[in-house]
Design a protein around this motif. Structure first.
Motif, PDB file in Angstrom:
ATOM      1  N   THR A 140       0.821  -1.216   0.000  1.00 33.23           N
ATOM      2  CA  THR A 140       0.000   0.000   0.000  1.00 33.23           C
ATOM      3  C   THR A 140       0.852   1.262   0.000  1.00 33.23           C
ATOM      4  OG1 THR A 140      -0.088  -0.027   2.406  1.00 33.23           O
ATOM      5  CG2 THR A 140      -1.886  -1.110   1.247  1.00 33.23           C
TER       6      THR A 140
ATOM      7  N   LYS B 109      -5.622   2.466  -0.772  1.00 32.12           N
ATOM      8  CA  LYS B 109      -5.154   1.642   0.339  1.00 32.12           C
ATOM      9  C   LYS B 109      -6.273   0.727   0.814  1.00 32.12           C
ATOM     10  CE  LYS B 109      -1.435   4.178   2.355  1.00 32.12           C
ATOM     11  NZ  LYS B 109      -1.049   5.428   2.909  1.00 32.12           N
ATOM     12  N   HIS B 110      -7.452   1.322   0.938  1.00 25.57           N
ATOM     13  CA  HIS B 110      -8.608   0.577   1.403  1.00 25.57           C
ATOM     14  C   HIS B 110      -8.907  -0.594   0.464  1.00 25.57           C
ATOM     15  CE1 HIS B 110     -12.359   0.061   3.542  1.00 25.57           C
ATOM     16  NE2 HIS B 110     -12.952  -0.064   2.368  1.00 25.57           N
TER      17      HIS B 110
ATOM     18  N   GLU C 163      -2.998  -1.108   9.194  1.00 29.73           N
ATOM     19  CA  GLU C 163      -3.189  -2.189   8.227  1.00 29.73           C
ATOM     20  C   GLU C 163      -3.227  -3.551   8.894  1.00 29.73           C
ATOM     21  OE1 GLU C 163      -0.286  -1.664   5.166  1.00 29.73           O
ATOM     22  OE2 GLU C 163      -1.492  -0.066   4.309  1.00 29.73           O
TER      23      GLU C 163
ATOM     24  N   ALA D 197      -6.236  -5.919   7.822  1.00 30.10           N
ATOM     25  CA  ALA D 197      -6.063  -7.047   6.909  1.00 30.10           C
ATOM     26  C   ALA D 197      -5.473  -8.315   7.505  1.00 30.10           C
ATOM     27  CB  ALA D 197      -5.206  -6.604   5.721  1.00 30.10           C
TER      28      ALA D 197
ATOM     29  N   THR E 190       4.680  -3.922   6.004  1.00 30.02           N
ATOM     30  CA  THR E 190       4.134  -2.575   6.059  1.00 30.02           C
ATOM     31  C   THR E 190       4.746  -1.886   7.261  1.00 30.02           C
ATOM     32  OG1 THR E 190       2.117  -1.283   6.274  1.00 30.02           O
ATOM     33  CG2 THR E 190       2.167  -3.362   7.451  1.00 30.02           C
TER      34      THR E 190
ATOM     35  N   ARG F  39      -6.188  -3.306   0.770  1.00 25.41           N
ATOM     36  CA  ARG F  39      -6.343  -4.070   2.015  1.00 25.41           C
ATOM     37  C   ARG F  39      -7.479  -5.060   1.928  1.00 25.41           C
ATOM     38  NH1 ARG F  39      -6.376   1.124   5.616  1.00 25.41           N
ATOM     39  NH2 ARG F  39      -4.230   1.724   5.213  1.00 25.41           N
TER      40      ARG F  39
END
Lengths: 313, 247
Positions: free
Chosen positions: A160, A168-169, A193, A197, A188, A172
């Motif tokens: 991301t 990003k959303h 996140e 995720a 990350t 994920r």
């Protein structure tokens, strides 16, 4: 699906990765956290067979990456750091190349390309050169390449990074969705996140694993975990501190009070005791919150170099 | 999947990438213009009054000295700079397949450039009655010469992410391969070294081995020389890439 044992990578005298062991099974999404330079990318490069480890083993679906790399590589989809892709190719051409390299042909090839184009929302840029794409599209193109052969193991290095909040959303969600069918490991340094995720997270610092657990377990390592924050008219810090489960009481701004549990076992009953006290004393509650503990606090506490930690005290 | 298939996939990608870039066409034009200039003006094609392409082939070791590194310098340096090396080498292929494929793709491009000099063959056949066997041998030698330079350029290209560095180092290495057997240099050497030594040094030169092809002789010795230079340079490319990855 993916097992690494005692992985070591030394660059000269510096050990970038120093005895990392972990395993990821199908249906798991492992978040790989750590400050910059902690050895995340180096570990992922060893997992994908790009750099040979100084010591240790990498097994992908029963194949040893060192002894028998080609069958092991076949099972992996890899998104390298910075989402490298051939800049002079079109998105279509690049995905076609990835499909060819993975041995897809004919109908299967056409279907695979259509599937990843759909999955990564690349329809509108299919005939554009990668050079001319925005960072978000370039990232998703490279991600599409990693998914083209529907691999059992996905290794994503900062998937991301450089995307806007919407992208990003999406990414994920995609990772979480893929994680139900595959073994996913992604790195990350964005802590939210992990919640968004991951089923499990590992924190790595200076080449070593310093924490390993579900997001909830990691949060529980925070000093804040289990604390109760109370804002109420008439609240009395001394009375709160007198509760059997309470440790210290810390005044916050605007007259709020934060009650820390005496120890981990006390955390479970603290909130109930605070509420009972509030009710019996008839304090007027404006705000009452049980704290979960924050990942970034845990992260900072365990990855700060010792000297900085001393200074912070 | 056979070992040849990924090689072919990479060759195709490289060629497509080469021919979509305007640089390729600029290169082809420069290559043909320089060839024309050297053959007809500097090589005095007409004044020679003989039906041969000697004045065409004799310049190739010098012409390729600059042009081949210009083609090959990006082969690995660009992959390293753009980070695509990581992508390529984590695909289910062996490193040697990628090395051979990328070399072949550039060699094919050079072969296309060389093939486009066919008007020279037509010209000399129109004007006189040349020995086309000699011309054929010249083309074979020229292609092998380009391959040897190219393999050396691939090797230096793997050492760096900077194409300019790759270019300069390749030119220097190739120049050495010329000078070891270049007559003015070998004459200088004979003044103080034994003839066996001079011969041994000249044995490493592309000049010595290109000579036979220009005369129309395809000898096993010369073939082995060019193929070993290519084999050696590509092997070293593999070692360099492995060391680069090992850090």
């Amino acid at each position: 699906m993916l097992t690494i044992e005692n992985l070591v990578k030394a660059f000269g005298t510096k050990r970038a990765v120093d005895g990392v062991s972990l395993s990821v099974e199908r249906g798991e999404v492992l978040g790989f956290l750590g400050p910059n330079g902690a050895g995340k990318s180096t570990t992922m490069r060893m997992i994908t067979g790009f750099i040979p480890p100084t010591g240790g083993t990498v097994m992908i679906g029963g194949h040893d990456m060192l002894a028998d790399p080609i069958p092991a590589k076949r099972l992996i989809g890899y998104l390298p750091e910075n989402a490298a892709a051939y800049p002079d190719m079109t998105v279509r051409g690049f995905l076609g190349f990835a499909a060819d390299m993975r041995g897809l042909a004919g109908d299967a090839r056409t279907r695979a390309i259509a599937r990843v184009v759909d999955l990564c929302f690349l329809d509108s840029v299919l005939h554009q050169e990668i050079d001319t794409l925005s960072k978000g599209y370039r990232h998703r193109t490279c991600l599409a390449q990693a998914l083209i052969h529907d691999p059992d193991v996905l290794v994503l290095d900062e998937p991301t990074d450089g995307l806007d909040p919407n992208q990003k959303h999406e990414v994920r969600n995609l990772i979480r969705e893929l994680g139900t069918r595959k073994a996913v490991i992604f790195s990350t340094h964005i802590l939210e996140e992990v919640d968004a995720a991951c089923t499990r997270a590992i924190i790595i610092d200076r080449g070593r694993i310093v924490a390993n657990g579900t997001p909830a377990e990691l949060r529980a390592m925070s000093g804040l975990a289990g604390a109760v924050t109370l804002k109420a008219r008439g609240a009395d810090a001394a009375r709160l501190a007198g509760l059997p489960a309470a440790g210290s009481v810390e005044p916050l701004e605007e007259g709020a009070l934060r009650v820390y549990p005496k120890d981990k076992d006390a955390a479970a009953s603290l909130a109930r005791q605070v509420i009972e006290l509030v009710v019996s004393q008839d304090w007027k509650i404006e705000q009452l919150r049980s704290e979960e503990g924050q990942l970034d606090e845990v992260f900072r506490r365990i990855t700060l170099p010792d000297t900085v930690r001393e200074a912070a005290r | 999947m056979s070992a040849m298939r990924p090689i072919w996939v990479i060759v195709r990608r490289e060629l497509a990438s080469t021919f979509t870039s305007p640089v390729a066409y600029v290169f082809l034009v420069i290559f043909l213009l320089l060839n024309g200039f050297f053959t007809f003006t500097a090589g005095a094609f007409f004044e020679r009054g003989e039906a041969s392409l000697a004045s065409f082939f004799m310049w190739h070791p010098w012409l390729y000295l600059v042009l081949v590194p210009a083609v090959g310098m990006r082969v690995w340096a660009e992959e390293r700079r753009a980070g695509t090396l990581e992508l390529l080498l984590t695909m289910p292929i062996a490193a040697w397949q990628a090395i051979i494929a990328k070399f072949l793709a550039s060699w094919i491009f050079l072969a296309v450039a060389l093939a486009l000099t066919f008007p020279a063959v037509i010209t000399v056949n129109e004007l006189g009655d040349p020995d086309n066997g000699v011309i054929f041998a010249g083309y074979v030698g020229s292609l092998l010469l380009a391959g040897a330079y190219l393999a050396i350029t691939c090797m230096t290209s793997a050492m760096t992410r900077n194409q300019v560095v790759a270019f300069i180092v390749s030119v220097v290495l190739c120049l050495f391969l010329i000078l070891a057997g270049f007559n003015p240099i070998t004459d200088l050497l004979t003044r103080w070294a034994s003839p066996t030594f001079v011969d041994a040094v000249a044995g490493f030169s592309v000049m010595t081995h290109f000579d036979g092809f220009q005369k129309g002789v395809i000898s096993l010795r010369d073939l082995v020389f060019f193929l070993s230079v290519m084999g050696f340079a590509l092997f070293v490319t593999g070692v360099i890439l492995r060391n680069h990855r090992a850090g």
